[in-house]
Write a protein that holds these residues in place. Structure first.
Motif, PDB file in Angstrom:
ATOM      1  N   LYS A 100      10.026  -5.842   8.949  1.00 32.31           N
ATOM      2  CA  LYS A 100       9.707  -4.824   7.547  1.00 32.31           C
ATOM      3  C   LYS A 100       8.754  -4.145   8.593  1.00 32.31           C
ATOM      4  O   LYS A 100       8.334  -2.422   7.916  1.00 32.31           O
ATOM      5  CB  LYS A 100       8.336  -6.225   6.953  1.00 32.31           C
ATOM      6  N   GLY A 101       8.466  -4.289  10.126  1.00 33.60           N
ATOM      7  CA  GLY A 101       7.633  -3.963  10.613  1.00 33.60           C
ATOM      8  C   GLY A 101       8.720  -2.476  11.588  1.00 33.60           C
ATOM      9  O   GLY A 101       8.472  -1.576  12.508  1.00 33.60           O
ATOM     10  N   ASP A 102       9.958  -2.484  11.027  1.00 25.42           N
ATOM     11  CA  ASP A 102      10.812  -2.012  12.168  1.00 25.42           C
ATOM     12  C   ASP A 102      11.005  -0.757  11.141  1.00 25.42           C
ATOM     13  O   ASP A 102      12.031  -0.955  10.569  1.00 25.42           O
ATOM     14  CB  ASP A 102      12.071  -2.441  12.400  1.00 25.42           C
ATOM     15  N   VAL A 103      11.005   0.511  11.447  1.00 24.96           N
ATOM     16  CA  VAL A 103      11.023   1.990  10.759  1.00 24.96           C
ATOM     17  C   VAL A 103      13.040   1.737  10.541  1.00 24.96           C
ATOM     18  O   VAL A 103      12.996   2.371   9.490  1.00 24.96           O
ATOM     19  CB  VAL A 103      10.330   2.975  11.599  1.00 24.96           C
ATOM     20  N   HIS A 104      13.857   1.482  11.555  1.00 19.85           N
ATOM     21  CA  HIS A 104      14.928   1.609  10.935  1.00 19.85           C
ATOM     22  C   HIS A 104      15.439   0.893   9.764  1.00 19.85           C
ATOM     23  O   HIS A 104      16.685   1.010   9.089  1.00 19.85           O
ATOM     24  CB  HIS A 104      16.047   1.755  12.206  1.00 19.85           C
ATOM     25  N   LYS A 105      14.843  -0.150   9.706  1.00 22.89           N
ATOM     26  CA  LYS A 105      14.995  -1.829   8.757  1.00 22.89           C
ATOM     27  C   LYS A 105      14.660  -1.326   7.405  1.00 22.89           C
ATOM     28  O   LYS A 105      14.926  -1.782   6.344  1.00 22.89           O
ATOM     29  CB  LYS A 105      15.016  -2.640   9.022  1.00 22.89           C
ATOM     30  N   SER A 106      13.111  -1.169   7.712  1.00 26.49           N
ATOM     31  CA  SER A 106      11.869  -1.307   6.107  1.00 26.49           C
ATOM     32  C   SER A 106      12.038  -0.056   5.741  1.00 26.49           C
ATOM     33  O   SER A 106      11.517   0.628   4.087  1.00 26.49           O
ATOM     34  CB  SER A 106      11.686  -1.952   6.858  1.00 26.49           C
ATOM     35  N   GLY A 107      11.700   1.727   6.597  1.00 25.92           N
ATOM     36  CA  GLY A 107      11.595   3.147   6.470  1.00 25.92           C
ATOM     37  C   GLY A 107      10.504   3.047   6.956  1.00 25.92           C
ATOM     38  O   GLY A 107       9.434   4.153   6.659  1.00 25.92           O
ATOM     39  N   GLY A 108       9.429   1.927   6.758  1.00 23.01           N
ATOM     40  CA  GLY A 108       8.376   2.556   7.565  1.00 23.01           C
ATOM     41  C   GLY A 108       7.089   1.355   6.750  1.00 23.01           C
ATOM     42  O   GLY A 108       7.138   1.975   5.052  1.00 23.01           O
ATOM     43  N   ILE A 109       6.391   1.218   6.535  1.00 23.72           N
ATOM     44  CA  ILE A 109       4.494   1.181   5.829  1.00 23.72           C
ATOM     45  C   ILE A 109       4.829   2.291   4.131  1.00 23.72           C
ATOM     46  O   ILE A 109       5.536   1.771   3.402  1.00 23.72           O
ATOM     47  CB  ILE A 109       3.558   1.539   6.617  1.00 23.72           C
ATOM     48  N   ALA A 110       4.982   2.943   4.546  1.00 24.48           N
ATOM     49  CA  ALA A 110       4.995   4.082   2.861  1.00 24.48           C
ATOM     50  C   ALA A 110       5.896   4.059   2.567  1.00 24.48           C
ATOM     51  O   ALA A 110       5.885   3.965   1.004  1.00 24.48           O
ATOM     52  CB  ALA A 110       4.865   5.685   4.271  1.00 24.48           C
ATOM     53  N   THR A 111       7.228   3.670   2.892  1.00 20.22           N
ATOM     54  CA  THR A 111       8.452   2.949   2.147  1.00 20.22           C
ATOM     55  C   THR A 111       8.444   2.512   1.683  1.00 20.22           C
ATOM     56  O   THR A 111       9.125   1.707   0.299  1.00 20.22           O
ATOM     57  CB  THR A 111      10.098   3.746   2.730  1.00 20.22           C
ATOM     58  N   ASN A 112       7.598   0.751   2.912  1.00 18.96           N
ATOM     59  CA  ASN A 112       8.042  -0.621   2.229  1.00 18.96           C
ATOM     60  C   ASN A 112       6.917  -0.087   1.001  1.00 18.96           C
ATOM     61  O   ASN A 112       7.481  -1.467   0.276  1.00 18.96           O
ATOM     62  CB  ASN A 112       8.772  -1.483   3.208  1.00 18.96           C
ATOM     63  N   ILE A 113       5.699   0.040   1.343  1.00 22.92           N
ATOM     64  CA  ILE A 113       4.703  -0.743   0.961  1.00 22.92           C
ATOM     65  C   ILE A 113       4.250   0.966  -0.259  1.00 22.92           C
ATOM     66  O   ILE A 113       4.613   0.546  -1.243  1.00 22.92           O
ATOM     67  CB  ILE A 113       3.750  -0.754   1.252  1.00 22.92           C
ATOM     68  N   GLY A 114       4.401   1.670  -0.265  1.00 23.26           N
ATOM     69  CA  GLY A 114       4.127   2.968  -0.214  1.00 23.26           C
ATOM     70  C   GLY A 114       4.664   3.306  -2.017  1.00 23.26           C
ATOM     71  O   GLY A 114       4.448   4.022  -2.881  1.00 23.26           O
ATOM     72  N   VAL A 115       6.056   3.308  -1.709  1.00 22.81           N
ATOM     73  CA  VAL A 115       7.394   3.604  -2.463  1.00 22.81           C
ATOM     74  C   VAL A 115       7.060   2.890  -3.909  1.00 22.81           C
ATOM     75  O   VAL A 115       7.198   3.764  -4.775  1.00 22.81           O
ATOM     76  CB  VAL A 115       8.855   3.276  -2.726  1.00 22.81           C
ATOM     77  N   HIS A 116       6.147   2.263  -4.439  1.00 18.70           N
ATOM     78  CA  HIS A 116       5.991   1.682  -5.716  1.00 18.70           C
ATOM     79  C   HIS A 116       5.058   2.907  -6.021  1.00 18.70           C
ATOM     80  O   HIS A 116       4.503   2.636  -7.340  1.00 18.70           O
ATOM     81  CB  HIS A 116       4.866   0.130  -5.804  1.00 18.70           C
ATOM     82  N   PHE A 117       3.483   2.868  -5.174  1.00 16.92           N
ATOM     83  CA  PHE A 117       2.663   4.092  -5.726  1.00 16.92           C
ATOM     84  C   PHE A 117       3.605   5.618  -5.889  1.00 16.92           C
ATOM     85  O   PHE A 117       2.657   6.428  -6.985  1.00 16.92           O
ATOM     86  CB  PHE A 117       1.247   4.549  -5.433  1.00 16.92           C
ATOM     87  N   TYR A 118       4.491   5.888  -4.758  1.00 16.39           N
ATOM     88  CA  TYR A 118       4.602   7.420  -4.837  1.00 16.39           C
ATOM     89  C   TYR A 118       5.645   7.264  -6.297  1.00 16.39           C
ATOM     90  O   TYR A 118       5.430   8.636  -7.619  1.00 16.39           O
ATOM     91  CB  TYR A 118       5.333   7.857  -4.021  1.00 16.39           C
ATOM     92  N   ASP A 119       6.480   6.530  -6.465  1.00 16.90           N
ATOM     93  CA  ASP A 119       7.005   6.751  -7.540  1.00 16.90           C
ATOM     94  C   ASP A 119       6.338   6.015  -9.145  1.00 16.90           C
ATOM     95  O   ASP A 119       7.061   7.079 -10.271  1.00 16.90           O
ATOM     96  CB  ASP A 119       8.217   5.237  -8.010  1.00 16.90           C
ATOM     97  N   MET A 120       5.506   5.630  -9.008  1.00 15.06           N
ATOM     98  CA  MET A 120       3.923   5.299 -10.772  1.00 15.06           C
ATOM     99  C   MET A 120       3.918   6.605 -10.620  1.00 15.06           C
ATOM    100  O   MET A 120       3.532   7.223 -11.626  1.00 15.06           O
ATOM    101  CB  MET A 120       3.128   4.717 -10.250  1.00 15.06           C
ATOM    102  N   LEU A 121       3.457   7.353  -9.125  1.00 12.74           N
ATOM    103  CA  LEU A 121       2.822   9.017  -9.673  1.00 12.74           C
ATOM    104  C   LEU A 121       3.185   9.835 -10.172  1.00 12.74           C
ATOM    105  O   LEU A 121       2.854  10.327 -11.548  1.00 12.74           O
ATOM    106  CB  LEU A 121       2.049   9.303  -8.528  1.00 12.74           C
ATOM    107  N   HIS A 122       4.809   9.736  -9.598  1.00 11.38           N
ATOM    108  CA  HIS A 122       6.019  11.014 -10.191  1.00 11.38           C
ATOM    109  C   HIS A 122       5.799  10.762 -11.940  1.00 11.38           C
ATOM    110  O   HIS A 122       6.255  11.485 -12.992  1.00 11.38           O
ATOM    111  CB  HIS A 122       7.274  11.038  -9.627  1.00 11.38           C
ATOM    112  N   TYR A 123       5.576   8.905 -12.464  1.00 16.42           N
ATOM    113  CA  TYR A 123       6.356   9.000 -13.361  1.00 16.42           C
ATOM    114  C   TYR A 123       5.294   9.072 -14.351  1.00 16.42           C
ATOM    115  O   TYR A 123       5.734   9.525 -15.188  1.00 16.42           O
ATOM    116  CB  TYR A 123       6.137   6.778 -13.004  1.00 16.42           C
ATOM    117  N   LEU A 124       3.768   9.134 -13.739  1.00 16.22           N
ATOM    118  CA  LEU A 124       3.040   8.856 -14.440  1.00 16.22           C
ATOM    119  C   LEU A 124       2.264  11.159 -14.236  1.00 16.22           C
ATOM    120  O   LEU A 124       2.205  11.327 -15.154  1.00 16.22           O
ATOM    121  CB  LEU A 124       1.242   8.707 -14.203  1.00 16.22           C
ATOM    122  N   PHE A 125       2.626  11.827 -13.481  1.00 11.74           N
ATOM    123  CA  PHE A 125       2.057  13.270 -13.525  1.00 11.74           C
ATOM    124  C   PHE A 125       3.194  14.321 -13.010  1.00 11.74           C
ATOM    125  O   PHE A 125       3.587  15.355 -13.338  1.00 11.74           O
ATOM    126  CB  PHE A 125       1.115  12.906 -12.153  1.00 11.74           C
ATOM    127  N   GLY A 126       4.916  13.504 -13.016  1.00 15.20           N
ATOM    128  CA  GLY A 126       5.824  14.392 -13.579  1.00 15.20           C
ATOM    129  C   GLY A 126       5.857  14.819 -12.232  1.00 15.20           C
ATOM    130  O   GLY A 126       6.222  14.575 -11.032  1.00 15.20           O
TER     131      GLY A 126
END
Ligand code: NAD
Ligand code: HP7
Length: 313
Positions: A173-199
């Motif tokens: 999870k700490g290896d950017v090549h495997k997890s994509g980094g913190i924004a990809t591994n954890i943040g993806v939930h809320f970036y998707d949610m923001l797009h879902y909510l706000f277009g």
């Protein structure tokens, strides 16, 4: 009753999939993990077959598919590390099953195109787990926004702190090549949610990016968002820490707090219910979130001037 197979059965999130398969009245027939610490399977499916080698798992599913009509695997659930998802989705589809893949569905947008080709070739479908889309508070907020008469942009602050110990950085999870980094591994939930909510996403600026913390500004059709994401316990606000909390999740819309920190239990089961009813979120619905995280991973850091999150000291 549908038959399931599970890839990544020994990991942290796999029991939520076992529970979702069980609680929706379905059966787990086979599981794969190179790590054999999988006794948890007995709590849900004591008769499931288990494999530590991919080739034996593949042979087993192939036999069920070709020789054992009626017992073939209908869904392959994928709980492996992020960088393996596209390969495991291809395997699931070629095996004649639909896939239910954990987030982030892939690391880069062009990986989506490749899996879509296989979807077309096989006629099978990929579904993803983006459980905030089935969170009751988020569904209610989406309905409210969609019913608004005017098209004004909301001001949103998103703060998502979920403490992780030193192990996180040492694991995949700490290896950017495997997890994509913190924004990809954890943040993806809320970036998707923001797009879902706000277009549609219109702007994506990164103010801060390191292994355990990132922050930036996003603009959507209907919102301006300052976001802050951290794995550091010290970033949990003092009042929450004094209450014994190690996690702090907050969204404010025009200064008003949206209650969404509760209600996280059982969202995998809710997701499975939707998928089984034919309402799963597919590859294309993931594209904006994957484009967002891929950009955040590589974007130049912009010096914060106006729209930076207040936690960014
Ligand atoms: P984990 O490291 O605890 O588990 C991953 C498992 O995959 C391990 O048991 C590992 O041995 C296994 N594995 C590694 N290589 C494999 C291979 N080639 N074939 C089969 N199995 C293999 O990680 P985790 O936290 O369980 O995360 C798994 C997936 O679930 C990730 O994609 C992660 O992003 C996602 N996840 C989602 C949520 C959510 O809230 N939706 C929560 C946690 C994790
Ligand atoms: N925890 C572990 O013991 N091991 C782990 O591997 C992970 C957590 P929450 P979730 O860290 O990879 C979130 O913050 O919501 C402990 C992300 N999901 O509630 O379940 C942890 O220390 C997910 O996408 O974790 O998962 C806590 O004590 C991401 O892959 C406890 O479990 C995952 O973190 C619960 O921690 C991760 C969301 O944010 C919705």
């Amino acid at each position: 009753m549908k038959n399931f197979a599970l890839i990544g059965a020994a990991g942290f999130v796999a029991p939520r999939h076992m529970k979702a398969i069980h609680d929706t009245g379905n059966n787990l027939v086979a599981a794969l993990d190179p790590n054999d610490s999988v006794g948890i399977i007995d709590s849900y499916f004591p008769n499931a077959d288990f494999f530590t080698e991919f080739e034996r798992f593949d042979r087993h599913l192939d036999k069920l598919h070709r020789l054992n009509k009626g017992n073939q695997v209908d869904y392959v659930s994928i709980c492996s590390p992020n960088y393996l998802h596209d390969s495991h989705m291809r395997f699931a589809l070629r095996t004649g099953a639909d896939a239910i893949c954990e987030k982030p569905i892939v690391l880069n947008p062009w990986n989506i195109d490749g899996v879509q080709d296989i979807e077309r070739d096989t006629g099978r479908k990929v579904n993803t787990i983006l459980q905030l889309r089935v969170h009751p508070s988020i569904i209610a907020l989406r309905e409210k926004i969609q019913n608004e008469a005017s098209d004004h942009k909301h001001d949103v602050d998103l703060t998502y702190i979920t403490s992780r110990g030193h192990w996180y950085t040492q694991s995949w999870k700490g290896d950017v090549h495997k997890s994509g980094g913190i924004a990809t591994n954890i943040g993806v939930h809320f970036y998707d949610m923001l797009h879902y909510l706000f277009g549609k996403l219109q702007s994506n600026v990164v103010h801060h990016r390191e292994d355990r913390c990132a922050s930036g500004y996003l603009e959507y059709e209907k919102a301006r968002v300052r976001w802050f994401l951290s794995l550091n316990y010290e970033d949990v606000p003092e009042a929450a820490r004094n209450d014994g909390q190690r996690t702090f999740r907050s969204i404010t819309v025009d200064g008003e707090e949206i209650e969404f920190s509760g209600g996280f239990a059982d969202l995998h089961t809710r997701s499975y219910e939707g998928i089984l009813a034919g309402r799963g979120f597919g590859l294309e619905e993931n594209r904006t979130a994957i484009e967002t995280v891929a950009h955040i991973r590589d974007a130049e850091i912009t010096k914060p001037e106006g729209d930076y999150h207040p936690f960014l000291k």
